[in-house]
Design an enzyme around this catalytic site. Sequence first.
Site, PDB file in Angstrom:
ATOM      1  N   ASP A   9       0.845  -1.199   0.000  1.00 13.14           N
ATOM      2  CA  ASP A   9       0.000   0.000   0.000  1.00 13.14           C
ATOM      3  C   ASP A   9       0.884   1.254   0.000  1.00 13.14           C
ATOM      4  O   ASP A   9       1.606   1.517   0.949  1.00 13.14           O
ATOM      5  CB  ASP A   9      -0.869  -0.046   1.273  1.00 13.14           C
ATOM      6  N   ASP A  53      19.168   7.547  -8.269  1.00 13.18           N
ATOM      7  CA  ASP A  53      20.458   7.021  -8.731  1.00 13.18           C
ATOM      8  C   ASP A  53      21.416   8.120  -9.170  1.00 13.18           C
ATOM      9  O   ASP A  53      21.018   9.075  -9.838  1.00 13.18           O
ATOM     10  CB  ASP A  53      20.244   6.074  -9.919  1.00 13.18           C
TER      11      ASP A  53
HETATM   12  C1  GLA Z   1      17.930   0.685  -8.392  1.00 14.41           C
HETATM   13  C2  GLA Z   1      19.080   1.166  -7.548  1.00 14.41           C
HETATM   14  C3  GLA Z   1      20.375   1.085  -8.317  1.00 14.41           C
HETATM   15  C4  GLA Z   1      20.583  -0.324  -8.822  1.00 14.41           C
HETATM   16  C5  GLA Z   1      19.383  -0.742  -9.655  1.00 14.41           C
HETATM   17  C6  GLA Z   1      19.475  -2.200 -10.096  1.00 14.41           C
HETATM   18  O1  GLA Z   1      17.699   1.584  -9.441  1.00 14.41           O
HETATM   19  O2  GLA Z   1      18.853   2.466  -7.098  1.00 14.41           O
HETATM   20  O3  GLA Z   1      21.454   1.482  -7.491  1.00 14.41           O
HETATM   21  O4  GLA Z   1      20.719  -1.189  -7.726  1.00 14.41           O
HETATM   22  O5  GLA Z   1      18.194  -0.605  -8.904  1.00 14.41           O
HETATM   23  O6  GLA Z   1      18.393  -2.589 -10.863  1.00 14.41           O
END
Ligand code: GLA
Length: 381
Positions: free
Chosen positions: A125, A186
């Site tokens: 959820d 990321d």
């Molecule tokens: C997410 C994480 C990344 C990496 C990818 C792998 O985006 O933030 O650091 O681990 O998954 O799929």
Amino acid sequence: MGWNSWNKFAERVTDKDVRDMADAMASNGMKAAGYVYINIDDTWESDRDANGMIRTNSKFPDMKALADYVHSKGLKLGIYSSPGPKTCAGYEGSYGHELQDAKQYVAWGIDYLKYGWCSAGGVYDNTPENGRITMEAAYAKMGHALLEATKNTNRKIVYSLCQYGNNNVGEWGAKVGGNLWRTTGDIGDRWQSMMNLGFNLQIGREKAAGPGHWNDPDMLEIGNGGMTDTEYQTHMSLWSLLAAPLLAGNDFREMKPGIREILTNKEVIAVDQDKLGKQAVRVYPPAPAEEKESVSKAQRGSTSGGLLQVFARPLADGGRAVGLFNLGDAPAKVTAKWSDIGITGSHKVRDLWKHEDRGAVKDEFTVEVPLHGVVLIKIAK
Ligand code: GLA
């Protein structure tokens, strides 16, 4: 401290790459500098057997043998999964198999788990009222599973939460067993990305960090080619001031000497690993009282706090580590005022990149800083 496969190899990582990185880390000065974890990120997974046990795919024919190999080098092996049915790259996740997976990791000899939210958003959820509580519970479930699976063994599995800092993870990450938690999306191998994550999005998070439970502004891009060496020095300096995990993300087989020097600078690493475990705060310009303010500014794409910034952290020996940063596009003079750092009088200053003493300095320290660069100093007690 360690290495993670994602930034350089993404879905292409293989058993051989991991062995090569372990060989390199053990012999190229990285292990000697303190790097110990070799972490396989996403894409090692296959399907489950008839008993529901997770299997590796053909890129990783024998995980136990790989762990044994990495251990034989005096290093540790990490792995990746998701609380959802699928990982971020669409591979098999741990949803409904948490304890089973934790037991499998222990059987293989895994020392570290990175656990990425991704498809968990589709099964838990996510509403504003319940989102935090269900996310916390999903992470606690694996936290408990890791404890249960390592009970009566002499193993410990470091638990890395990867949910981009959502739902104020700093308030509950340690409670669910987390040793580190991502605070952002990321990282990319670009100045703008590193700067946004490292400078703008860490302000106000220092309360949550301390020995055993750290804010994680994502892995290092040092050596991947998208930034200058000066920018990589800024990356390393800032992460060290932030007491951040230092997870290299480059290919050691092609590492240039200048990059190795950045990653293995012992005086800089000593700042990162300082026993007091206090994350730096931005002392100039003074950080806004409200974390929300800087986050919303950063999301608008501006540099919160201006182009010349000073970060400082207290160290266990009574000294201070101070970074004088120039985020602008031309060289500039940057000043660290003792009054901003909370000290007075005359103190010995040492330049941690040049490995040079600068003598005793009174009241403030001014230095020319290259564009996108840093001068990282230690101020003695
Ligand atoms: C997410 C994480 C990344 C990496 C990818 C792998 O985006 O933030 O650091 O681990 O998954 O799929």
